[in-house]
Design an enzyme around this catalytic site. Structure first.
Site, mmCIF file in Angstrom:
data_model
loop_
_atom_site.group_PDB
_atom_site.id
_atom_site.type_symbol
_atom_site.label_atom_id
_atom_site.label_comp_id
_atom_site.label_asym_id
_atom_site.label_seq_id
_atom_site.Cartn_x
_atom_site.Cartn_y
_atom_site.Cartn_z
ATOM 1 N N CYS A 127 1.906 -13.007 2.431
ATOM 2 C CA CYS A 127 1.306 -11.841 2.017
ATOM 3 C C CYS A 127 2.543 -10.730 2.576
ATOM 4 C CB CYS A 127 0.134 -11.542 2.819
ATOM 5 S SG CYS A 127 -1.074 -12.485 2.066
ATOM 6 N N HIS B 61 0.501 8.589 7.912
ATOM 7 C CA HIS B 61 -0.449 7.627 7.253
ATOM 8 C C HIS B 61 0.092 5.973 7.675
ATOM 9 C CE1 HIS B 61 -1.187 11.059 4.460
ATOM 10 N NE2 HIS B 61 0.293 11.143 4.818
ATOM 11 N N HIS C 137 9.591 -12.719 13.016
ATOM 12 C CA HIS C 137 9.268 -14.057 12.628
ATOM 13 C C HIS C 137 8.774 -14.933 13.741
ATOM 14 C CE1 HIS C 137 8.960 -17.654 10.117
ATOM 15 N NE2 HIS C 137 9.708 -17.230 9.233
ATOM 16 N N HIS D 274 -1.870 -4.009 5.775
ATOM 17 C CA HIS D 274 -2.290 -5.073 4.591
ATOM 18 C C HIS D 274 -3.513 -5.474 4.608
ATOM 19 C CE1 HIS D 274 -2.432 -8.922 2.562
ATOM 20 N NE2 HIS D 274 -2.585 -9.466 3.446
ATOM 21 N N ASN E 194 -8.136 -8.818 -1.468
ATOM 22 C CA ASN E 194 -6.602 -9.178 -1.086
ATOM 23 C C ASN E 194 -5.663 -9.449 -1.944
ATOM 24 O OD1 ASN E 194 -4.476 -10.105 0.563
ATOM 25 N ND2 ASN E 194 -5.751 -11.544 1.596
ATOM 26 N N HIS F 118 -11.913 -3.332 -0.349
ATOM 27 C CA HIS F 118 -13.305 -3.225 -1.288
ATOM 28 C C HIS F 118 -12.997 -3.071 -2.557
ATOM 29 C CE1 HIS F 118 -16.684 -1.010 -2.813
ATOM 30 N NE2 HIS F 118 -17.377 -1.685 -1.910
#
Length: 496
Positions: free
Chosen positions: A224, A387, A303, A391, A424, A420
């Site tokens: 993702c 802001h 990572h 994810h 995802n 919502h």
């Protein structure tokens, strides 16, 4: 018994003390220079016109000195501007909005689960419990092939979903920016789980008949957070290719990856992942300086793949029956927390004001020297960003980051509402969140945005953007027809 000392927490407004400290530390250089400049100005004003004139005449410059000084200044300026990284602009982006026919209300999802998993009612009950607490709404979408009973995850159906999502996002981007296919110099497509041959990037090149000398890349298997990896790759390529346009396409193709087995850890993605995609136009052209929406400031990648648990916490594998799915480990949140810790440790010095860095350093020294049990100081990232785009991987991810970064409900509103409304959508979720902030009319010139994404491997990646201009509420956003309904209240449990 009355207290011996007054309660200073009530009598002194600590908030204003902290604000004063922050202002003092962040502007210490200016505060030190002001008295010096005032002193010099007073001394100059004390001198008479004759004294100032004689002082000027005492400075003798010959032609050689002037030429050498001019050459040195020009040489230093040339080296500086040539070594300075190119500014990367985000001109605009477009998010795919699935059609109404692809929506999966809770009742439809559960009915299909009961029919597909009729021999295992416990798995159906597990999915229902997950869906009740997921934070998803009734308008999320799945591709047409998943609406069949049983689902038909064929290669043809997967290609059909990829064409629908990617081409729709690209068409919208062309319309918004006026970009023509022949103007694209660099193309990067990221999709983790669907990697056909020819690649998805080749599919885009074929559809829009892009130039033969285009630099194209196809990223797969990177989870993702692949969207920010694509942004980082585009930035690096744009640094060595002047006057170029780069298009980044971020998506996840759901069709071939719908799990039809009974392993609970592998059923979880079925409840969370939904259709989505985004196309982003990046450029290093100076003509885009005032047209672009944002300017890329930092990209930080972390990572944790060297650790075995982190490597296997999101793992594609076969179950006992030979059915392929994505296994999500129970250690996922703990591993994500460690990855986030490493990432913010790197990005903190780049973005935090001096006051927060000083407090963090003093606390760190205190823990090392005096008492290791001291509570570590968590920097206030709200001073560095207006802001936050976290994810939308799931409710637990957003909750954990809100708690760890001490964010308000408004700061994570975009993430919760994206989860919502769209679910995802993997690597494209960050762009739906940015679209939400714009649709609410909250993005002003100079505002800073922090995008945070997690991905298999295990990775935590961040991107920092600065808004170039105040952005008007877009009329072609995927939020356009529903933004007036948001934010909505999302209960802890939705009883099905």
């Amino acid at each position: 018994m009355p207290p011996i000392l007054p309660d200073f927490s009530n009598s002194v407004k600590i908030k204003y003390v902290k604000l004063g400290y922050q202002y003092l530390v962040n502007h210490i250089l200016y505060l030190l220079l002001i008295p010096v400049m005032v002193g010099i100005l007073i001394e100059v004003l004390r001198l008479g016109p004759d004294e100032i004139l004689s002082l000027w005449r005492s400075l003798h410059f010959n032609t050689v000195q002037i030429l050498c000084s001019s050459f040195l200044i020009i040489f230093i300026a040339t080296v500086y501007f040539m070594s300075k990284p190119r500014t990367i602009y985000l001109v605009d982006y477009a998010c795919y909005k699935p059609p109404v026919t692809c929506r999966v209300p809770f009742s439809t999802f559960m009915e299909h689960s009961r029919l597909i998993l009729k021999d295992n009612p416990k798995s159906v009950e597990f999915q229902m419990r997950i869906l009740e607490r997921s934070g998803l709404g009734e308008e999320t979408c799945l591709p047409p092939a998943i609406h069949y009973i049983p689902p038909k995850p064929t290669m043809e159906a997967a290609r059909g979903e990829a064409e629908l999502v990617i081409f729709s996002a690209m068409d919208s981007l062309f319309k918004k920016t006026g970009l023509k296919p022949k103007d694209i110099d660099i193309l990067i497509v990221n999709c983790s789980l669907f990697s056909p041959t020819p690649s998805l990037s080749a599919m885009v090149i074929n559809k829009y008949k892009l130039r033969s000398n285009i630099k194209s890349f196809n990223l797969s298997g990177m989870g993702c957070s692949a969207g920010l990896i694509s942004i980082d790759l585009a930035r690096d390529i744009l640094q060595v290719h002047p006057n170029s346009n780069a298009v980044v396409v971020s998506t996840e193709i759901i069709t071939p990856n719908y799990y039809q087995g009974n392993e609970r850890a592998m059923l979880l993605p079925n409840c969370l992942f939904r259709m989505g995609g985004a196309a982003i136009l990046l450029s290093n052209r100076r003509s885009h300086r005032w047209l672009a929406k944002y300017r890329l400031v930092h990209v930080v990648r972390t990572h944790k793949g060297a650790d075995d648990k982190a490597y296997r916490c999101v793992f594609e594998q076969e179950d006992k029956e030979g059915k392929v799915g994505i296994n999500l480990s129970k250690d996922l949140m703990a591993i994500a927390g460690e990855a986030l810790k490493s990432n913010i440790t790197t990005i903190g010095p780049l973005v935090l004001p001096a006051s927060e860095q000083l407090l963090f350093l003093l606390t760190l020294i205190g823990r090392k020297i005096f008492n290791p049990k001291w509570k570590p100081y968590i920097p206030d990232f709200k001073q560095a960003f207006e802001h936050f785009c976290i994810h939308a991987g799931g409710r637990a991810v957003i909750d954990e980051l809100q708690k760890n970064l001490q964010l308000s409900a408004e700061h994570v509103e975009a993430s919760r509402m994206t989860l919502h409304r769209f679910g995802n959508t993997s690597s494209s979720s960050l762009w739906y969140e940015l679209g939400y902030i714009e649709a609410k009319g909250r993005m002003r010139r100079g505002d800073r945005v922090w995008q945070i994404a997690f991905g298999s491997g295990f990775k935590c990646n961040s991107a920092v953007w600065k808004c170039n201009r105040t952005i008007k509420t877009p009329t072609d956003s995927p939020w356009a027809d529903c933004i007036d309904r948001y934010p909505v209240h999302i209960p802890e449990v939705v009883k099905l």
